[in-house]
Design a protein around this motif. Structure first.
Motif, PDB file in Angstrom:
ATOM      1  N   GLU A 119       0.818  -1.208   0.000  1.00 20.52           N
ATOM      2  CA  GLU A 119       0.000   0.000   0.000  1.00 20.52           C
ATOM      3  C   GLU A 119       0.857   1.266   0.000  1.00 20.52           C
ATOM      4  O   GLU A 119       0.499   2.257  -0.638  1.00 20.52           O
ATOM      5  CB  GLU A 119      -0.947  -0.024   1.198  1.00 20.52           C
ATOM      6  N   VAL A 120       1.979   1.246   0.711  1.00 22.39           N
ATOM      7  CA  VAL A 120       2.878   2.405   0.722  1.00 22.39           C
ATOM      8  C   VAL A 120       3.489   2.623  -0.659  1.00 22.39           C
ATOM      9  O   VAL A 120       3.690   3.756  -1.099  1.00 22.39           O
ATOM     10  CB  VAL A 120       3.980   2.222   1.787  1.00 22.39           C
ATOM     11  N   ARG A 121       3.768   1.542  -1.359  1.00 17.87           N
ATOM     12  CA  ARG A 121       4.385   1.610  -2.687  1.00 17.87           C
ATOM     13  C   ARG A 121       3.384   1.952  -3.784  1.00 17.87           C
ATOM     14  O   ARG A 121       3.789   2.286  -4.908  1.00 17.87           O
ATOM     15  CB  ARG A 121       5.028   0.264  -3.031  1.00 17.87           C
ATOM     16  N   THR A 168      -7.596   2.893  -8.641  1.00 18.35           N
ATOM     17  CA  THR A 168      -8.355   1.839  -7.965  1.00 18.35           C
ATOM     18  C   THR A 168      -7.975   1.648  -6.508  1.00 18.35           C
ATOM     19  O   THR A 168      -8.746   1.092  -5.730  1.00 18.35           O
ATOM     20  CB  THR A 168      -8.161   0.489  -8.681  1.00 18.35           C
ATOM     21  N   GLY A 169      -6.755   2.093  -6.143  1.00 14.91           N
ATOM     22  CA  GLY A 169      -6.270   1.853  -4.788  1.00 14.91           C
ATOM     23  C   GLY A 169      -5.867   0.414  -4.554  1.00 14.91           C
ATOM     24  O   GLY A 169      -5.672  -0.008  -3.413  1.00 14.91           O
ATOM     25  N   ILE A 170      -5.701  -0.327  -5.651  1.00 17.60           N
ATOM     26  CA  ILE A 170      -5.353  -1.744  -5.557  1.00 17.60           C
ATOM     27  C   ILE A 170      -3.937  -1.954  -6.084  1.00 17.60           C
ATOM     28  O   ILE A 170      -3.657  -1.641  -7.251  1.00 17.60           O
ATOM     29  CB  ILE A 170      -6.328  -2.618  -6.366  1.00 17.60           C
ATOM     30  N   PRO A 171      -3.016  -2.478  -5.264  1.00 12.24           N
ATOM     31  CA  PRO A 171      -1.651  -2.729  -5.734  1.00 12.24           C
ATOM     32  C   PRO A 171      -1.628  -3.777  -6.840  1.00 12.24           C
ATOM     33  O   PRO A 171      -2.466  -4.684  -6.878  1.00 12.24           O
ATOM     34  CB  PRO A 171      -0.921  -3.246  -4.487  1.00 12.24           C
ATOM     35  N   THR A 172      -0.663  -3.658  -7.731  1.00  7.72           N
ATOM     36  CA  THR A 172      -0.493  -4.638  -8.797  1.00  7.72           C
ATOM     37  C   THR A 172      -0.067  -5.976  -8.215  1.00  7.72           C
ATOM     38  O   THR A 172       0.771  -6.038  -7.318  1.00  7.72           O
ATOM     39  CB  THR A 172       0.579  -4.156  -9.795  1.00  7.72           C
ATOM     40  N   ASP A 173      -0.660  -7.045  -8.716  1.00  3.41           N
ATOM     41  CA  ASP A 173      -0.236  -8.382  -8.314  1.00  3.41           C
ATOM     42  C   ASP A 173       1.092  -8.699  -8.994  1.00  3.41           C
ATOM     43  O   ASP A 173       1.217  -8.570 -10.217  1.00  3.41           O
ATOM     44  CB  ASP A 173      -1.273  -9.433  -8.717  1.00  3.41           C
TER      45      ASP A 173
END
Length: 205
Positions: A16-18, A56-61
């Motif tokens: 989340e920080v990244r 989206t606020g969703i980190p890349t997998d």
């Protein structure tokens, strides 16, 4: 600069920080050259990846191969050997946040002015690095110099380690210093990237 000392790399909090930030493992996409001085396909693709994270606020997998997992599993061992062989104490931190758009996850900070980058590659790769005296592999130049840029440090010890080997090829270390000319170009490209990112972000929101 914000140093997240107690953030554990690989955790959800770390991701989340990244989120939405240019990082060391991906900065080579920004340094890639396109035709006619235009941004490369890698640069455009990376911008869309970060754009998706921001929107989206969703980190890349992140896909992690068997070899990548091997490297992760043996990083602590390599760090301990480095400390013993080189006589340095390595401080582990989770993430160094330079700005809203830029950050770096070091493998360790060394003394007051150094850092460490650790790779635990396939045995064949390790042997090539040893026999060819590779030093810093070209594919890691952007990552290492970016780390020096973000942390403000003067040098990085690049460690390549394979515990499956015995003898001199098992542990390799190369001291890398700041390349100010290269860093100047990197800063220019990052600033241009961020400027275009901001423009497109405004269009999408």
């Amino acid at each position: 600069m914000i140093i997240h000392e107690h953030l554990e790399q690989g955790t959800q909090e770390w991701l989340e920080v990244r989120l939405g930030k240019i990082t060391g493992s991906m900065v080579a996409n920004i340094m890639a050259n396109g035709r006619g001085g235009k941004p490369s396909a890698q640069t455009k693709s990376y911008m869309m990846q970060l754009m998706a994270e921001k929107l989206t606020g969703i980190p890349t997998d992140f896909f992690q191969s068997k070899d990548m997992q091997w490297g992760t599993d043996h990083e602590d061992e390599a760090r301990e050997i480095y400390e013993f062989n080189e006589g340095f104490n390595v401080k582990q931190v989770g993430f160094v946040e330079l700005s809203e758009f830029v950050g770096y996850s070091p493998d360790g900070l060394v003394e007051d002015d150094g850092m460490i980058e650790i790779k635990c590659p396939k045995t064949t790769t390790q042997l090539v690095r040893f026999f060819d005296s590779v030093g810093l592999p070209a594919e890691y130049k952007a990552q290492v110099q970016f780390g020096l840029l973000v942390t403000g440090r003067s040098w990085c010890d690049f460690v390549s380690y394979d515990p499956r080997l015995e003898g001199k090829a098992r542990y390799l270390v190369t001291r890398v210093y700041r390349d100010e000319e290269y860093l100047e170009e990197m800063v220019t490209r990052i600033n241009n990237f961020i400027e275009e990112f901001r423009r497109l972000f405004q269009l999408a929101t």
